[in-house]
Design a protein around this motif. Structure first.
Motif, PDB file in Angstrom:
ATOM      1  N   SER A  20      29.893  78.393   3.184  1.00  0.00           N
ATOM      2  CA  SER A  20      29.003  77.370   2.598  1.00  0.00           C
ATOM      3  C   SER A  20      27.992  76.844   3.601  1.00  0.00           C
ATOM      4  CB  SER A  20      29.829  76.202   2.037  1.00  0.00           C
ATOM      5  OG  SER A  20      30.443  75.470   3.071  1.00  0.00           O
ATOM      6  N   SER A  21      28.058  77.318   4.847  1.00  0.00           N
ATOM      7  CA  SER A  21      27.243  76.694   5.894  1.00  0.00           C
ATOM      8  C   SER A  21      26.975  77.679   7.031  1.00  0.00           C
ATOM      9  CB  SER A  21      28.040  75.482   6.416  1.00  0.00           C
ATOM     10  OG  SER A  21      27.411  74.883   7.519  1.00  0.00           O
ATOM     11  N   MET A  23      26.499  80.110   9.995  1.00  0.00           N
ATOM     12  CA  MET A  23      26.538  81.569  10.179  1.00  0.00           C
ATOM     13  C   MET A  23      27.248  82.270   9.012  1.00  0.00           C
ATOM     14  SD  MET A  23      27.358  81.609  14.236  1.00  0.00           S
ATOM     15  CE  MET A  23      27.434  79.963  14.936  1.00  0.00           C
ATOM     16  N   ARG A  43      36.163  74.282   2.120  1.00  0.00           N
ATOM     17  CA  ARG A  43      36.965  73.209   1.507  1.00  0.00           C
ATOM     18  C   ARG A  43      36.230  72.440   0.419  1.00  0.00           C
ATOM     19  NH1 ARG A  43      38.061  70.355   7.114  1.00  0.00           N
ATOM     20  NH2 ARG A  43      35.868  70.906   7.127  1.00  0.00           N
ATOM     21  N   THR A  88      34.489  82.307   9.524  1.00  0.00           N
ATOM     22  CA  THR A  88      33.743  81.458  10.461  1.00  0.00           C
ATOM     23  C   THR A  88      34.305  80.040  10.477  1.00  0.00           C
ATOM     24  OG1 THR A  88      32.129  80.733   8.804  1.00  0.00           O
ATOM     25  CG2 THR A  88      31.590  82.740  10.039  1.00  0.00           C
ATOM     26  N   SER A  90      35.921  76.608  10.957  1.00  0.00           N
ATOM     27  CA  SER A  90      36.548  76.005  12.137  1.00  0.00           C
ATOM     28  C   SER A  90      36.166  74.545  12.211  1.00  0.00           C
ATOM     29  CB  SER A  90      36.066  76.690  13.412  1.00  0.00           C
ATOM     30  OG  SER A  90      34.783  76.208  13.768  1.00  0.00           O
ATOM     31  N   LYS A 112      40.779  76.195  13.812  1.00  0.00           N
ATOM     32  CA  LYS A 112      40.041  77.313  14.443  1.00  0.00           C
ATOM     33  C   LYS A 112      40.945  78.496  14.782  1.00  0.00           C
ATOM     34  CE  LYS A 112      36.467  78.633  17.509  1.00  0.00           C
ATOM     35  NZ  LYS A 112      35.389  79.226  16.812  1.00  0.00           N
ATOM     36  N   VAL A 183      24.142  78.059  18.473  1.00  0.00           N
ATOM     37  CA  VAL A 183      23.368  78.499  17.317  1.00  0.00           C
ATOM     38  C   VAL A 183      23.028  77.256  16.487  1.00  0.00           C
ATOM     39  CG1 VAL A 183      23.397  79.934  15.241  1.00  0.00           C
ATOM     40  CG2 VAL A 183      24.582  80.720  17.305  1.00  0.00           C
ATOM     41  N   THR A 185      22.907  75.280  13.651  1.00  0.00           N
ATOM     42  CA  THR A 185      23.510  75.272  12.306  1.00  0.00           C
ATOM     43  C   THR A 185      23.854  73.830  11.932  1.00  0.00           C
ATOM     44  OG1 THR A 185      25.829  75.380  12.978  1.00  0.00           O
ATOM     45  CG2 THR A 185      24.650  77.494  12.780  1.00  0.00           C
ATOM     46  N   TYR A 188      25.754  70.863  13.916  1.00  0.00           N
ATOM     47  CA  TYR A 188      25.184  69.784  14.732  1.00  0.00           C
ATOM     48  C   TYR A 188      24.461  68.746  13.876  1.00  0.00           C
ATOM     49  CZ  TYR A 188      26.160  73.229  18.345  1.00  0.00           C
ATOM     50  OH  TYR A 188      26.809  74.132  19.160  1.00  0.00           O
TER      51      TYR A 188
HETATM   52  N1  LIG Z   1      27.089  76.637  16.010  1.00  0.00           N
HETATM   53  C1  LIG Z   1      27.361  76.920  17.277  1.00  0.00           C
HETATM   54  O1  LIG Z   1      26.597  76.586  18.208  1.00  0.00           O
HETATM   55  C2  LIG Z   1      28.621  77.679  17.643  1.00  0.00           C
HETATM   56  C3  LIG Z   1      28.802  78.060  18.986  1.00  0.00           C
HETATM   57  C4  LIG Z   1      29.930  78.794  19.341  1.00  0.00           C
HETATM   58  C5  LIG Z   1      30.865  79.119  18.367  1.00  0.00           C
HETATM   59  N2  LIG Z   1      30.676  78.730  17.084  1.00  0.00           N
HETATM   60  C6  LIG Z   1      31.671  79.121  16.090  1.00  0.00           C
HETATM   61  O2  LIG Z   1      31.034  79.913  15.108  1.00  0.00           O
HETATM   62  C7  LIG Z   1      31.660  79.704  13.838  1.00  0.00           C
HETATM   63  C8  LIG Z   1      30.627  79.323  12.800  1.00  0.00           C
HETATM   64  O3  LIG Z   1      29.993  78.120  13.219  1.00  0.00           O
HETATM   65  P1  LIG Z   1      28.864  77.426  12.328  1.00  0.00           P
HETATM   66  O4  LIG Z   1      27.999  76.677  13.282  1.00  0.00           O
HETATM   67  O5  LIG Z   1      28.257  78.413  11.389  1.00  0.00           O
HETATM   68  O6  LIG Z   1      29.754  76.372  11.516  1.00  0.00           O
HETATM   69  P2  LIG Z   1      29.351  75.351  10.355  1.00  0.00           P
HETATM   70  O7  LIG Z   1      27.912  75.456   9.977  1.00  0.00           O
HETATM   71  O8  LIG Z   1      29.874  74.008  10.772  1.00  0.00           O
HETATM   72  O9  LIG Z   1      30.216  75.888   9.115  1.00  0.00           O
HETATM   73  C9  LIG Z   1      31.597  75.797   9.101  1.00  0.00           C
HETATM   74  C10 LIG Z   1      32.082  76.260   7.742  1.00  0.00           C
HETATM   75  O10 LIG Z   1      33.517  76.280   7.728  1.00  0.00           O
HETATM   76  C11 LIG Z   1      33.995  75.533   6.601  1.00  0.00           C
HETATM   77  N3  LIG Z   1      35.303  75.021   7.005  1.00  0.00           N
HETATM   78  C12 LIG Z   1      35.579  74.172   8.022  1.00  0.00           C
HETATM   79  N4  LIG Z   1      36.907  73.955   8.087  1.00  0.00           N
HETATM   80  C13 LIG Z   1      37.474  74.706   7.088  1.00  0.00           C
HETATM   81  C14 LIG Z   1      38.805  74.891   6.655  1.00  0.00           C
HETATM   82  N5  LIG Z   1      39.837  74.274   7.241  1.00  0.00           N
HETATM   83  N6  LIG Z   1      39.032  75.717   5.614  1.00  0.00           N
HETATM   84  C15 LIG Z   1      38.006  76.361   5.004  1.00  0.00           C
HETATM   85  N7  LIG Z   1      36.720  76.213   5.370  1.00  0.00           N
HETATM   86  C16 LIG Z   1      36.464  75.380   6.404  1.00  0.00           C
HETATM   87  C17 LIG Z   1      32.892  74.493   6.353  1.00  0.00           C
HETATM   88  O11 LIG Z   1      32.847  73.979   5.041  1.00  0.00           O
HETATM   89  P3  LIG Z   1      33.743  72.698   4.567  1.00  0.00           P
HETATM   90  O12 LIG Z   1      33.519  71.632   5.598  1.00  0.00           O
HETATM   91  O13 LIG Z   1      33.275  72.353   3.196  1.00  0.00           O
HETATM   92  O14 LIG Z   1      35.134  73.192   4.561  1.00  0.00           O
HETATM   93  C18 LIG Z   1      31.669  75.367   6.586  1.00  0.00           C
HETATM   94  O15 LIG Z   1      31.420  76.190   5.465  1.00  0.00           O
HETATM   95  C19 LIG Z   1      32.736  78.643  14.084  1.00  0.00           C
HETATM   96  O16 LIG Z   1      33.972  79.285  14.297  1.00  0.00           O
HETATM   97  C20 LIG Z   1      32.283  77.955  15.351  1.00  0.00           C
HETATM   98  O17 LIG Z   1      33.367  77.384  16.078  1.00  0.00           O
HETATM   99  C21 LIG Z   1      29.578  78.005  16.700  1.00  0.00           C
END
Ligand SMILES: NC(=O)c1ccc[n+]([C@@H]2O[C@H](COP(=O)([O-])OP(=O)(O)OC[C@H]3O[C@@H](n4cnc5c(N)ncnc54)[C@H](OP(=O)(O)O)[C@@H]3O)[C@@H](O)[C@H]2O)c1
Length: 246
Positions: A20-21, A23, A43, A88, A90, A112, A183, A185, A188
């Motif tokens: 839903s968000s 990556m 969720r 993804t 976390s 995570k 990244v 997204t 932040y």
């Molecule tokens: N963005 C960065 O700079 C960065 C850097 C290094 C690593 N990462 C890693 O890359 C991955 C993707 O990051 P992102 O920035 O794309 O994240 P994001 O935009 O915050 O998206 C997280 C997604 O996970 C869902 N989610 C969270 N907890 C959940 C749960 N317990 N069960 C099911 N769904 C859940 C959220 O939706 P709901 O809240 O509705 O559940 C959302 O769809 C993550 O593992 C992150 O740790 C990100």
């Protein structure tokens, strides 16, 4: 003329947990455009449905919280056969070693590491032979940052999970891990706009590519990881050169 990715993904069922968000959503969009049948999960059902509507192309929404094991089991029952699983989902907890509350650390390990572990295990019986699982860690496992020691350690655990599972599933399914750098997204979104843009400029300015990542940069790598049949047990760094910078 079809690209190699269209040929590999056309009609395949992809399940993207975290779709839903950020990556996850970018990967869902790219895969749907390449002809895959895509199910996204997370969720918040309203946010999830809004993402599915935005992506279009028949993308399905199947809400789940990966930290609720019983819910994951019944969620899998509604998926049908799956060709590629991407997780993804976390949450991240930041804080100095002496300050980070144990409960915050525990919640991060649940979201995570354990959540993806349980989701992968429960999906495996419905995963096609020759399918793939793509997990997500992050650059902090190998380029630590003060105040993010716990997150770095959890990232390392996810990478070890991917490598061990790749071996355990030899001949059955491929397993890889994407390790993003910073990244831009929704992760932040809670920061004030000016502080966030400043952080992106500061971090990006120190990278060989001169910018932080976009979700699409990582989506491309996920599509490659799930379709390349010679790739398994790999941690793929999609970080703009963060690991090699000064
Ligand atoms: N963005 C960065 O700079 C960065 C850097 C290094 C690593 N990462 C890693 O890359 C991955 C993707 O990051 P992102 O920035 O794309 O994240 P994001 O935009 O915050 O998206 C997280 C997604 O996970 C869902 N989610 C969270 N907890 C959940 C749960 N317990 N069960 C099911 N769904 C859940 C959220 O939706 P709901 O809240 O509705 O559940 C959302 O769809 C993550 O593992 C992150 O740790 C990100």
């Amino acid at each position: 003329m079809s690209t190699v990715f269209e040929t590999a993904l056309k009609g395949k069922h992809l399940v993207i947990v975290g779709g839903s968000s950020g990556m996850g959503k970018a990967t869902a969009k790219m895969a749907a455009a390449l002809g895959a049948k895509v199910t996204i999960a997370s969720r918040n059902p309203a946010k999830l449905q809004a993402a599915a509507d935005e992506i279009g192309g028949g993308v399905k929404a199947a809400p789940v919280d990966t930290t609720q094991e019983a819910d994951v089991k019944s969620w899998v029952g509604g998926l049908g056969p799956v060709d590629h699983l991407v997780i993804t989902a976390s949450s991240a907890a930041h804080g100095a070693f002496m300050d980070l509350p144990t409960d915050d650390l525990r919640d991060m390990v649940e979201a995570k590491f354990l959540g993806p572990y349980v989701a992968a295990r429960e999906v495996l019986p419905v995963l096609s032979n020759g399918g793939s699982i793509t997990l997500f860690s992050g650059v902090l496992s190998r380029r630590p940052s003060a105040g993010a020691t716990g997150l770095g350690a959890v990232n390392a655990a996810v990478e070890a999970l991917a490598k061990g599972l790749a071996l355990e599933l030899s001949g059955r399914a491929r397993v890889n891990c994407i390790s993003p750098g910073m990244v831009a997204t929704e992760a932040y979104a809670a920061m004030p706009d000016a502080a966030r843009e400043d952080m992106y400029a500061q971090v990006g300015g120190r990278l060989p590519v001169g910018r932080v990542g976009e979700a699409q940069d990582v989506a491309q790598a996920v599509i490659m990881a799930m379709t390349n049949e010679f790739l398994t047990g790999t941690v793929l760094d999609v970080d703009g050169g963060h690991l090699v910078r000064d």
